[in-house]
Motif scaffolding. Structure first.
Motif, short mmCIF file in Angstrom:
data_model
loop_
_atom_site.label_atom_id
_atom_site.label_comp_id
_atom_site.label_asym_id
_atom_site.label_seq_id
_atom_site.Cartn_x
_atom_site.Cartn_y
_atom_site.Cartn_z
N THR A 11 0.81 -1.21 0.00
CA THR A 11 0.00 0.00 0.00
C THR A 11 0.84 1.25 0.00
O THR A 11 0.35 2.34 -0.30
CB THR A 11 -0.92 0.02 1.23
OG1 THR A 11 -0.11 -0.03 2.41
CG2 THR A 11 -1.85 -1.18 1.22
N GLY A 12 2.11 1.14 0.43
CA GLY A 12 3.00 2.29 0.39
C GLY A 12 2.73 3.32 1.46
O GLY A 12 3.28 4.41 1.44
N GLY A 13 1.88 3.03 2.42
CA GLY A 13 1.60 4.01 3.46
C GLY A 13 0.95 3.36 4.64
O GLY A 13 0.93 2.14 4.79
N GLY A 14 0.37 4.18 5.53
CA GLY A 14 -0.28 3.64 6.71
C GLY A 14 0.73 3.18 7.73
O GLY A 14 1.90 3.55 7.71
N VAL A 15 0.27 2.33 8.65
CA VAL A 15 1.13 1.91 9.75
C VAL A 15 1.53 0.44 9.64
O VAL A 15 2.16 -0.09 10.55
CB VAL A 15 0.43 2.14 11.10
CG1 VAL A 15 0.21 3.63 11.34
CG2 VAL A 15 -0.91 1.40 11.17
N THR A 16 1.19 -0.21 8.56
CA THR A 16 1.52 -1.63 8.42
C THR A 16 2.99 -1.82 8.11
O THR A 16 3.50 -1.25 7.15
CB THR A 16 0.68 -2.28 7.31
OG1 THR A 16 -0.69 -2.07 7.57
CG2 THR A 16 0.94 -3.77 7.24
N PRO A 17 3.71 -2.61 8.92
CA PRO A 17 5.13 -2.86 8.60
C PRO A 17 5.25 -3.76 7.37
O PRO A 17 4.26 -4.34 6.90
CB PRO A 17 5.64 -3.57 9.86
CG PRO A 17 4.43 -4.22 10.44
CD PRO A 17 3.28 -3.31 10.13
N VAL A 18 6.46 -3.88 6.86
CA VAL A 18 6.71 -4.61 5.62
C VAL A 18 7.61 -5.81 5.92
O VAL A 18 8.67 -5.67 6.53
CB VAL A 18 7.38 -3.72 4.57
CG1 VAL A 18 7.74 -4.52 3.32
CG2 VAL A 18 6.47 -2.55 4.21
N HIS A 90 10.36 -4.92 8.59
CA HIS A 90 10.74 -3.51 8.63
C HIS A 90 9.54 -2.62 8.97
O HIS A 90 8.44 -2.84 8.46
CB HIS A 90 11.28 -3.06 7.27
CG HIS A 90 12.59 -3.66 6.90
ND1 HIS A 90 13.75 -2.91 6.79
CD2 HIS A 90 12.95 -4.94 6.61
CE1 HIS A 90 14.76 -3.72 6.45
NE2 HIS A 90 14.28 -4.94 6.33
N GLY A 91 9.78 -1.64 9.82
CA GLY A 91 8.81 -0.57 10.06
C GLY A 91 9.44 0.75 9.65
O GLY A 91 10.48 0.78 9.00
N ARG A 92 8.80 1.84 10.08
CA ARG A 92 9.38 3.14 9.80
C ARG A 92 9.04 4.11 10.92
O ARG A 92 8.06 3.92 11.65
CB ARG A 92 8.91 3.68 8.44
CG ARG A 92 7.41 3.80 8.29
CD ARG A 92 7.01 4.12 6.86
NE ARG A 92 5.57 4.10 6.71
CZ ARG A 92 4.77 5.11 7.02
NH1 ARG A 92 5.27 6.23 7.48
NH2 ARG A 92 3.46 5.01 6.85
N VAL A 93 9.86 5.12 11.06
CA VAL A 93 9.67 6.11 12.10
C VAL A 93 8.55 7.08 11.71
O VAL A 93 8.57 7.65 10.61
CB VAL A 93 10.98 6.89 12.36
CG1 VAL A 93 10.74 8.05 13.32
CG2 VAL A 93 12.06 5.96 12.89
N LEU A 94 7.59 7.25 12.61
CA LEU A 94 6.50 8.20 12.38
C LEU A 94 6.83 9.58 12.95
O LEU A 94 6.29 10.59 12.50
CB LEU A 94 5.21 7.69 13.01
CG LEU A 94 4.59 6.45 12.38
CD1 LEU A 94 3.42 5.96 13.22
CD2 LEU A 94 4.14 6.75 10.95
N GLY A 95 7.70 9.61 13.94
CA GLY A 95 8.07 10.87 14.56
C GLY A 95 8.83 10.62 15.84
O GLY A 95 8.92 9.49 16.33
#
Length: 214
Positions: A11-18, A90-95
């Motif tokens: 989806t390229g967005g949201g809070v779902t990790p990859v 993998h996740g990503r930093v939201l802030g």
């Protein structure tokens, strides 16, 4: 170059990790996995790796799935130690935000800062297989440095103590992957949760976005 299995769109967005799946490691592991295991490697959607994708790779190698050990094929603890992990989460930093000494984070404040520090909100929670008992127990990797998950893991996110690091919004976060690349290992998750490696990857693979990397 990456590709995404059609049954799990990115989806390229949201809070779902990859969950990044290494085709190179799967192919290399197949050569080490001779000798059938106790469980079909294509069961439970290929242990969360995607049965259609795994079957296509094995077919291209002319390997019979029933003749190989799944733990070695997927590079899991308990398999051939030469095998490399196929799945990395993998996740990503939201802030980020400052956390002062004595302040708590997440539900119930199971973690309170012992010093002034900085915490990051990271995508990935128990709804995607980041088990709640991992809070205050295991590390993630951000820009090659390990940082502890602190407080209770929430449904879609978790909090990480990044100390004096200042990762940018969108920075990559590795929950587990290949220890040879400096990533936290799946064994750390099995030790912290009491779950087997098979249970973890099957759960993560069924809930995260799956992306195949060459």
């Amino acid at each position: 170059m990456t590709s995404t299995p059609p049954d799990r769109p990115d989806t390229g967005g949201g809070v779902t990790p990859v969950a990044r799946l290494s085709e190179q490691n799967l192919r290399a592991n197949a050569s080490l996995a001779s000798g059938g295991g106790l469980i079909d490697p294509l069961a439970a959607d290929a242990w969360g790796h995607g049965a259609a994708w795994v079957a296509s790779v094995l077919t291209s190698l002319e390997v019979d799935a029933e003749s190989i050990d799944a733990q070695t094929l997927f590079g899991l603890p308990g398999g051939d130690p030469r095998a490399r992990p196929v799945m990395a989460l993998h996740g990503r930093v939201l802030g980020t935000k400052p956390l002062l000494a004595g302040e708590g984070v997440s539900y119930g404040y199971t973690h309170r800062a012992s010093r002034d520090t900085t915490v990051a909100l990271v995508t990935g929670g128990y709804a995607q297989g980041v088990v709640r008992s991992l809070g205050n127990t295991v590390d993630v990797s951000i820009a090659g440095h390990r940082h502890r998950i602190v407080g209770r893991v929430a449904m879609d996110v978790c909090v990480v103590d990044v100390d004096d690091a200042r990762p940018r919004r969108g920075s990559d976060v590795v929950f587990f992957g290949d220890p040879d690349a400096g990533h936290p290992s799946l064994s750390e998750w099995t030790d912290a949760t009491g779950w087997s490696a098979a249970e973890i990857v099957a759960t993560v693979g069924s809930r995260a976005v799956r992306t195949v990397v060459a």
